[in-house]
Design an enzyme around this catalytic site. Structure first.
Site, short mmCIF file in Angstrom:
data_model
loop_
_atom_site.label_atom_id
_atom_site.label_comp_id
_atom_site.label_asym_id
_atom_site.label_seq_id
_atom_site.Cartn_x
_atom_site.Cartn_y
_atom_site.Cartn_z
N VAL A 61 -25.41 16.61 27.23
CA VAL A 61 -25.29 15.21 27.47
C VAL A 61 -24.06 14.72 27.01
CG1 VAL A 61 -27.87 14.75 27.73
CG2 VAL A 61 -26.45 14.20 25.59
N TYR A 62 -23.49 15.35 26.25
CA TYR A 62 -21.94 14.76 25.86
C TYR A 62 -21.06 14.66 26.98
CZ TYR A 62 -23.54 15.46 20.85
OH TYR A 62 -23.93 15.39 19.93
N SER A 63 -20.77 13.57 27.56
CA SER A 63 -19.73 13.27 28.69
C SER A 63 -20.07 13.98 29.90
CB SER A 63 -18.34 13.67 28.37
OG SER A 63 -17.67 12.73 27.48
#
Length: 347
Positions: A61-63
Site C-alpha cells: 500500500v505504500y504509494s
C-alpha cells in the site's frame, strides 16, 4: 552495526533497518512522507549498506506499490546483500478481493510484490492487518504454502492487538503452520502502549518487535519544541491527523529531557530517542526513514554507543503514562510484581 535474532527464529537482523515509506511519493499521505526516486533510493541504500543496515521494509500500500518498485530497482544486482520485507492485507483497491488475508488475495498479493521488488523470495512477509472475516487456518495455511514454495522465508504481523496475535500463534501451533516471529509495531518515547500487553506477549512467545515511526511520527526530530511553531518543512503539517495521537505537553516534557541529555552527551535528539528504543526488551530492529542522505546519516548515529543509566531513568520517567485497565490497579501495587515481574522498568 549490531545484529539481533528476530524473535524465536534463526534470522538475524540489524538493530537499525530502513523503512521505505518515503520511496515513490504517490498519493496525498505518502507524497508528504517523501518522493524518493530510483537514483536517490540507490544512494540511500549504498549509505545504509556501508553502515551495516541490510533490512529494507516496505508494503504494497505504500504509494500504491511504487515503494516496492523503487526499492526493487534500487537493490537490483545486490539481492544477496539485503533482506527484503513487505506487508499486505490492507485494501489496495475497491474490489472485494483487493483487501484482507484470504488465500486467493494473499497468493496474488505476494506474487505482485515479488514482481514489483524484482525478486523470487521475500525474507519477511507480514500481515498488515488482522482479517477477522477470514478463518485463521485459511490465512496461515496459505502462508504455509507460500513458505513451502520458497516465496516467503519468515512470517510476521503488523499492528495486531494482543488477542489477535495470540490467536494467530495458537492456531499456527495447533496445525503445524508458520508462526509469526515478528510484530511490526508503533513504539516511541511518545507512544509506549506497546509495553503493556504486546511486549510481554512477545517476550513470552518469541515474537520480535520491528519498530515503525520510532520518532513519534516526526515529533522527536529535535525541531518540535514548546512555544515554537512547527518548522516549515515538517511533514506534521500534512500528516498529523493520520498518525498516532500525542498530547502536546507530554511531548514537550520529553523533548526537554532529550535536550538536556543531548547537551550532556553531544548526541542529537533523534539519536537519543532511537538509542533508548534499542535498550527495550523484545526490540529486534528499529526502522529508520530518511528523505535524504543527511537525515539517514544522522539517524545512523544512533548506534555504537550507550546511554548512561541515569539518562535511561530520566527518559523513562518523562515518557511514563498511567497504564490502561486492567494494568493500572496492579501497577500501583508493588507487591504484584511478585506474581508478574514487569517486562520493562517502570517509573
Amino acid at each position: 552495526m549490531e545484529y539481533r535474532r528476530l524473535g524465536a527464529s534463526g534470522l538475524h537482523v540489524p538493530a537499525l533497518g530502513f523503512g521505505a515509506g518515503t520511496f515513490g511519493g504517490r498519493g496525498p499521505l505518502f507524497s508528504a512522507w517523501g518522493d524518493t526516486d530510483e537514483a536517490q533510493a540507490r544512494r540511500l541504500i549504498d549509505v545504509s549498506l556501508e553502515a551495516g543496515v541490510t533490512l529494507f521494509d516496505t508494503a504494497d500500500v505504500y504509494s500504491d506499490g511504487a515503494s516496492e518498485e523503487v526499492l526493487g530497482a534500487a537493490v537490483k544486482g545486490r539481492r544477496d546483500k539485503v533482506l527484503l520485507s513487505t506487508k499486505s492485507a490492507l485494501p489496495t483497491g475497491p474490489g472485494a478481493d483487493e483487501a484482507g488475508a484470504g488465500r486467493a488475495r494473499l497468493i496474488r498479493a505476494v506474487d505482485a510484490s515479488l514482481r514489483r521488488l524484482g525478486t523470487d523470495y521475500l525474507d519477511l512477509f507480514q500481515l498488515h492487518a488482522f482479517d477477522a472475516g477470514t478463518p485463521l487456518f485459511e490465512t496461515l495455511s496459505a502462508l504455509g504454502d507460500l513458505v513451502q514454495a520458497g516465496k516467503i522465508r519468515y512470517v510476521g504481523v503488523s499492528n495486531f492487538a494482543g488477542w489477535e496475535l495470540m490467536k494467530t500463534l495458537a492456531t499456527a501451533e495447533a496445525h503445524g503452520l508458520p508462526k509469526p516471529v515478528a510484530h511490526q509495531i508503533y513504539y516511541s518515547l511518545v507512544g509506549r502502549d506497546y509495553e503493556w500487553e504486546l511486549m510481554p506477549l512477545g517476550a513470552d512467545q518469541g515474537v520480535g518487535a520491528v519498530v515503525w515511526s520510532p520518532l513519534g511520527w516526526g515529533r522527536l526530530t529535535g525541531k518540535v519544541r514548546r512555544g515554537q511553531p512547527l518548522p516549515a518543512g515538517s511533514r506534521l503539517h500534512d500528516t498529523a491527523q493520520a498518525g498516532p495521537p500525542v498530547d502536546d505537553e507530554h511531548l514537550y516534557d520529553i523533548v526537554d529531557v532529550l535536550d538536556t541529555i543531548a547537551a550532556e552527551t553531544g548526541r542529537s535528539v533523534p539519536q537519543i530517542a532511537l538509542n533508548w528504543l534499542l535498550t527495550r526488551p523484545t526490540v529486534a530492529t528499529v526502522l529508520i526513514g530518511a528523505r535524504n542522505e543527511e537525515q539517514l546519516r544522522q539517524n545512523l548515529g544512533a548506534v555504537g554507543w550507550q546511554l548512561e543509566p541515569e539518562h535511561l531513568a530520566a527518559l523513562d520517567a518523562a515518557s511514563a503514562t498511567t497504564p490502561p485497565y486492567p494494568y493500572y490497579p496492579y501497577h500501583r501495587l508493588p507487591d504484584f510484581a511478585r506474581l508478574n515481574p514487569p517486562v520493562v522498568r517502570t517509573a
